[in-house]
Write a protein that holds these residues in place. Structure first.
Motif, mmCIF file in Angstrom:
data_model
loop_
_atom_site.group_PDB
_atom_site.id
_atom_site.type_symbol
_atom_site.label_atom_id
_atom_site.label_comp_id
_atom_site.label_asym_id
_atom_site.label_seq_id
_atom_site.Cartn_x
_atom_site.Cartn_y
_atom_site.Cartn_z
ATOM 1 N N UNK A 288 0.835 -0.738 0.137
ATOM 2 C CA UNK A 288 0.035 0.019 -0.280
ATOM 3 C C UNK A 288 0.783 1.137 0.301
ATOM 4 N N UNK A 289 2.053 1.406 1.049
ATOM 5 C CA UNK A 289 2.786 2.288 1.561
ATOM 6 C C UNK A 289 3.071 2.581 -0.394
ATOM 7 N N UNK A 290 3.964 1.327 -0.541
ATOM 8 C CA UNK A 290 4.891 1.965 -2.215
ATOM 9 C C UNK A 290 3.670 1.580 -3.931
ATOM 10 N N UNK A 291 2.495 1.110 -3.352
ATOM 11 C CA UNK A 291 1.803 1.954 -4.317
ATOM 12 C C UNK A 291 1.449 3.417 -4.281
ATOM 13 N N UNK A 292 1.511 4.212 -3.377
ATOM 14 C CA UNK A 292 0.961 5.145 -3.171
ATOM 15 C C UNK A 292 1.860 6.065 -3.651
ATOM 16 N N UNK A 293 3.168 5.564 -3.874
ATOM 17 C CA UNK A 293 4.506 7.173 -4.757
ATOM 18 C C UNK A 293 4.406 6.136 -5.556
ATOM 19 N N UNK A 294 3.956 4.987 -6.445
ATOM 20 C CA UNK A 294 4.380 5.017 -7.892
ATOM 21 C C UNK A 294 3.354 5.331 -8.281
ATOM 22 N N UNK A 295 2.055 5.221 -8.263
ATOM 23 C CA UNK A 295 0.730 5.281 -8.484
ATOM 24 C C UNK A 295 0.436 6.708 -9.541
#
Length: 383
Positions: free
Chosen positions: A316-323
């Motif tokens: 979730x945290x990585x996805x937030x920055x990758x989105x």
């Protein structure tokens, strides 16, 4: 007579390495599945700026339909073996510690960042994480996109909460029948999915991970009474061709029916058929090809619980920055998967495995085992 009984008992308590392998591989697969949730069109805590309606959606459909029932089947088998050598009090105390502590850790440490990211990404909250923390206990978090923030089930650790509840309710009842034998027969391949289909269609209780909790209860009881029996592997070997055919055909029907929006009752029956045949096929293949131990299994068998506990907040945290990155879905998926697997691997090996407190917080014994001790099947899985 006594010698024969002891031999039979020893065989019954032989280490089931195939179950260890299933648990390890299923844990790895659930990480992969949660990576797909970032890209598919279903509601999730944070979504990519480019949604995939093809390959990733199909992967989500196929994996998501059997992965949690597979965990509950393993848990049912493990519960049976645990009751052979543990009293009710000892077993419930062990589960409360080994499952309850990670659940509390998830509720108070791992879930707040996930709730914050969901609220921030959807525009429900605009402040910083520190500004959000006092609001974490505002209402119960019941579903993605809801208004409550307090994740009492620990987000993805809802499985642990449900397993704790099942254990508390069932163990006093199951211990009375721990020595009973309901040998798995060929006709069970056809009969046992029927109650699952009825529950899938009719159960009005709590939906989690695509199924009702009564569905998971039934699968756990199947594991306890049927799937742990040695005749189970013999039946699966005998009907392996049928299982392969059923899993293959039902997978196509399930994906096709979902995309074409078939009738709800028909689609539910197809999904259950795919789920049931896939779970049985996995058990068959593992028993046939993975009934052995090696250093990798010994390492990852212990690591599987910390991996399960830690992986989703990382995604979730990585996805937030990758989105928002201008990258293809394929490249971004590869990047997200590498971050997820790499991070949990590094955290486990360097920050959890050597130290007592992190081990306890993620569901392990306080002290690391320096040497592998051959253990009995009840230790195969606490989850």
């Amino acid at each position: 007579m006594v010698v024969a009984y002891r031999v039979k008992e020893a065989r019954a308590l032989e280490r089931r390495y195939d179950l260890d392998w299933i648990k390890v591989l299923a844990t790895g697969l659930v990480i992969f599945y949660h990576c797909t949730m970032f890209f598919n069109p279903w509601p999730w805590h944070v979504k990519n700026n480019d949604i995939d309606h093809s390959v990733i959606l199909v992967l989500s459909l196929l994996i998501g339909s059997f992965i949690m029932p597979l965990f509950f089947a393993i848990s049912g088998i493990s519960l049976y073996f645990a009751l052979q050598k543990r009293s009710i009090r000892v077993l419930l105390k062990e589960r409360l510690l080994r499952l309850g502590i990670p659940l509390l850790f998830a509720v108070w440490v791992l879930s707040p960042p996930q709730v914050y990211i969901e609220r921030f990404a959807s525009g429900q909250f605009t402040g910083s994480f520190l500004q959000f923390l006092p609001h974490y206990t505002d209402g119960l978090y019941l579903d993605i996109g809801g208004s409550g923030n307090f994740s009492f089930a620990g987000h993805h650790l809802w499985y642990v909460l449900v397993l704790l509840v099942f254990s508390a309710v069932l163990v006093p009842l199951l211990i009375r029948t721990k020595n009973s034998s309901a040998a798995f027969k060929g006709y069970h391949l056809i009969l046992l999915p029927v109650p699952l289909s009825l529950i899938k269609v009719l159960a009005p209780t709590i939906q989690l991970g695509g199924y009702d909790i009564l569905f998971y209860l039934a699968v756990l009881l199947y594991g306890f009474y049927f799937l742990k029996d040695r005749t189970f592997t013999m039946v699966l070997e005998k009907y392996s061709t049928l299982l392969i055919a059923a899993a293959s055909v039902s997978s196509v029907l399930w994906v096709t029916g979902f995309l074409q929006q078939w009738n709800v009752l028909l689609l539910a029956a197809v999904q259950v058929l795919y789920c049931w045949s896939s779970v049985l096929l996995i058990f068959h293949l593992a028993n046939k090809h993975l009934s052995f131990s090696n250093s990798s299994l010994r390492y990852f068998n212990e690591a599987s619980m910390p991996y399960y506990v830690l992986h989703q907040p990382i995604i979730v945290i990585a996805g937030f920055f990758l989105r928002g990155l201008d990258l293809s879905v394929a490249l971004k998926f590869l990047l997200l998967a590498c971050i997820a697997y790499g991070s949990v691997a590094a955290l486990y090996h360097f920050a959890i495995k050597p130290y007592s407190l992190p081990r306890i917080l993620t569901g392990l014994n306080g002290k690391s085992r320096k040497k592998h001790i051959k253990s009995t099947p009840e230790e195969v899985s606490l989850y």
